[in-house]
Design a protein around this motif. Structure first.
Motif, PDB file in Angstrom:
ATOM      1  N   LYS A  16       0.831  -1.209   0.000  1.00  0.00           N
ATOM      2  CA  LYS A  16       0.000   0.000   0.000  1.00  0.00           C
ATOM      3  C   LYS A  16       0.864   1.257   0.000  1.00  0.00           C
ATOM      4  N   LYS A  17       2.112   1.125   0.493  1.00  0.00           N
ATOM      5  CA  LYS A  17       2.980   2.296   0.630  1.00  0.00           C
ATOM      6  C   LYS A  17       4.305   2.173  -0.109  1.00  0.00           C
ATOM      7  N   ASN A  18       4.692   0.955  -0.491  1.00  0.00           N
ATOM      8  CA  ASN A  18       6.036   0.727  -1.040  1.00  0.00           C
ATOM      9  C   ASN A  18       6.008  -0.044  -2.349  1.00  0.00           C
ATOM     10  N   ASN A  19       6.995   0.250  -3.181  1.00  0.00           N
ATOM     11  CA  ASN A  19       7.233  -0.501  -4.398  1.00  0.00           C
ATOM     12  C   ASN A  19       7.715  -1.898  -4.005  1.00  0.00           C
ATOM     13  N   LEU A  20       7.323  -2.908  -4.739  1.00  0.00           N
ATOM     14  CA  LEU A  20       7.707  -4.281  -4.431  1.00  0.00           C
ATOM     15  C   LEU A  20       9.224  -4.445  -4.325  1.00  0.00           C
ATOM     16  N   ASP A  21       9.966  -3.806  -5.218  1.00  0.00           N
ATOM     17  CA  ASP A  21      11.419  -3.950  -5.194  1.00  0.00           C
ATOM     18  C   ASP A  21      12.041  -3.398  -3.913  1.00  0.00           C
ATOM     19  N   ASP A  22      11.340  -2.483  -3.240  1.00  0.00           N
ATOM     20  CA  ASP A  22      11.857  -1.858  -2.016  1.00  0.00           C
ATOM     21  C   ASP A  22      11.478  -2.619  -0.746  1.00  0.00           C
ATOM     22  N   ILE A  23      10.676  -3.648  -0.870  1.00  0.00           N
ATOM     23  CA  ILE A  23      10.235  -4.437   0.287  1.00  0.00           C
ATOM     24  C   ILE A  23      11.188  -5.611   0.490  1.00  0.00           C
ATOM     25  N   GLN A  24      11.563  -5.840   1.733  1.00  0.00           N
ATOM     26  CA  GLN A  24      12.438  -6.958   2.080  1.00  0.00           C
ATOM     27  C   GLN A  24      11.609  -8.096   2.690  1.00  0.00           C
ATOM     28  N   VAL A  25      12.047  -9.318   2.483  1.00  0.00           N
ATOM     29  CA  VAL A  25      11.371 -10.472   3.075  1.00  0.00           C
ATOM     30  C   VAL A  25      11.306 -10.304   4.592  1.00  0.00           C
ATOM     31  N   SER A  26      12.349  -9.761   5.181  1.00  0.00           N
ATOM     32  CA  SER A  26      12.365  -9.563   6.640  1.00  0.00           C
ATOM     33  C   SER A  26      11.213  -8.660   7.094  1.00  0.00           C
ATOM     34  N   GLU A  27      10.841  -7.670   6.271  1.00  0.00           N
ATOM     35  CA  GLU A  27       9.709  -6.795   6.606  1.00  0.00           C
ATOM     36  C   GLU A  27       8.386  -7.558   6.534  1.00  0.00           C
ATOM     37  N   ILE A  28       8.263  -8.398   5.529  1.00  0.00           N
ATOM     38  CA  ILE A  28       7.048  -9.200   5.370  1.00  0.00           C
ATOM     39  C   ILE A  28       6.890 -10.112   6.583  1.00  0.00           C
ATOM     40  N   VAL A  29       7.963 -10.759   6.960  1.00  0.00           N
ATOM     41  CA  VAL A  29       7.938 -11.702   8.076  1.00  0.00           C
ATOM     42  C   VAL A  29       7.705 -10.987   9.401  1.00  0.00           C
ATOM     43  N   SER A  30       8.380  -9.859   9.617  1.00  0.00           N
ATOM     44  CA  SER A  30       8.282  -9.183  10.921  1.00  0.00           C
ATOM     45  C   SER A  30       6.877  -8.674  11.231  1.00  0.00           C
ATOM     46  N   ALA A  31       6.065  -8.487  10.218  1.00  0.00           N
ATOM     47  CA  ALA A  31       4.690  -8.020  10.433  1.00  0.00           C
ATOM     48  C   ALA A  31       3.738  -9.179  10.747  1.00  0.00           C
ATOM     49  N   THR A  32       4.299 -10.387  10.866  1.00  0.00           N
ATOM     50  CA  THR A  32       3.496 -11.567  11.202  1.00  0.00           C
ATOM     51  C   THR A  32       4.047 -12.195  12.483  1.00  0.00           C
ATOM     52  N   SER A  33       3.394 -13.219  12.934  1.00  0.00           N
ATOM     53  CA  SER A  33       3.902 -13.968  14.094  1.00  0.00           C
ATOM     54  C   SER A  33       4.659 -15.208  13.640  1.00  0.00           C
ATOM     55  N   LEU A  34       4.991 -15.254  12.366  1.00  0.00           N
ATOM     56  CA  LEU A  34       5.655 -16.413  11.778  1.00  0.00           C
ATOM     57  C   LEU A  34       7.151 -16.151  11.590  1.00  0.00           C
ATOM     58  N   SER A  35       7.882 -17.189  11.295  1.00  0.00           N
ATOM     59  CA  SER A  35       9.330 -17.064  11.144  1.00  0.00           C
ATOM     60  C   SER A  35       9.739 -16.954   9.676  1.00  0.00           C
TER      61      SER A  35
END
Length: 176
Positions: A16-35
């Motif tokens: 919603k706020k960032n270009n896909l290329d600027d998103i890191q997997v670590s950001e995707i993961v940190s917003a969840t309760s998963l590893s």
């Protein structure tokens, strides 16, 4: 909710706020309760997750032409999803990576046309039909992306009409 959907929701919030290329997997993961390990158990990378996310609504819209859904209705349903997910898809399509959403979209559209035409006993292996499918897949995808990036100013019904009118005749004669 299943694990893939949890990661997809996290990606959706970030897109919603960032270009896909600027998103890191670590950001995707940190917003969840998963590893991170769980992420990689399900997806190769963020582009694989994005493709999976996209395929969830593609199959329920334009992908339904293979289930005898009218071509115009299927494409209109697809464009309605684009309107609903405007910022998310705009940022996803901004990716210039070869694994980005544009190339996935072209490929899944190609497969859909092949499946649709094959079900109508069309020889999809001929050189002319392969070329026509390629033109329809690339051209249609790029025009929808252009419509998205231009702010969706054209009425979606008009876009559907124009896309259908400009389909290669070798495909158009088989569209219901």
């Amino acid at each position: 909710m299943n694990t893939k959907n949890i990661f997809a929701e996290s990606l959706e919030r970030l897109l919603k706020k960032n270009n896909l290329d600027d998103i890191q997997v670590s950001e995707i993961v940190s917003a969840t309760s998963l590893s991170r390990k769980t992420f990689y158990r399900h997806f190769r990378d963020k582009y694989d997750l994005t493709s999976w996310y996209f395929s969830q609504f593609y199959e329920d819209s334009f992908g339904r032409i293979t289930d005898n859904l009218n071509w115009e209705e299927a494409l209109l349903r697809y464009l309605e999803i684009f309107e609903d997910k405007y910022h998310i898809l705009k940022n996803a399509y901004e990716s210039r990576d070869t694994n980005g959403l544009r190339n996935f979209d072209i490929n899944v559209t190609r497969i859909t046309y092949e499946k649709y035409l094959f079900s109508r006993s069309v020889d999809i292996t001929s050189e002319i039909m392969q070329f026509a499918i390629d033109i329809a897949s690339r051209g249609g995808t790029d025009m929808v992306i252009e419509w998205l990036h231009s702010g969706m100013k054209m009425d979606k019904k008009k876009l559907v009409e124009l896309l259908k009118r400009t389909l290669p005749i070798d495909i158009l004669k088989h569209i219901n």
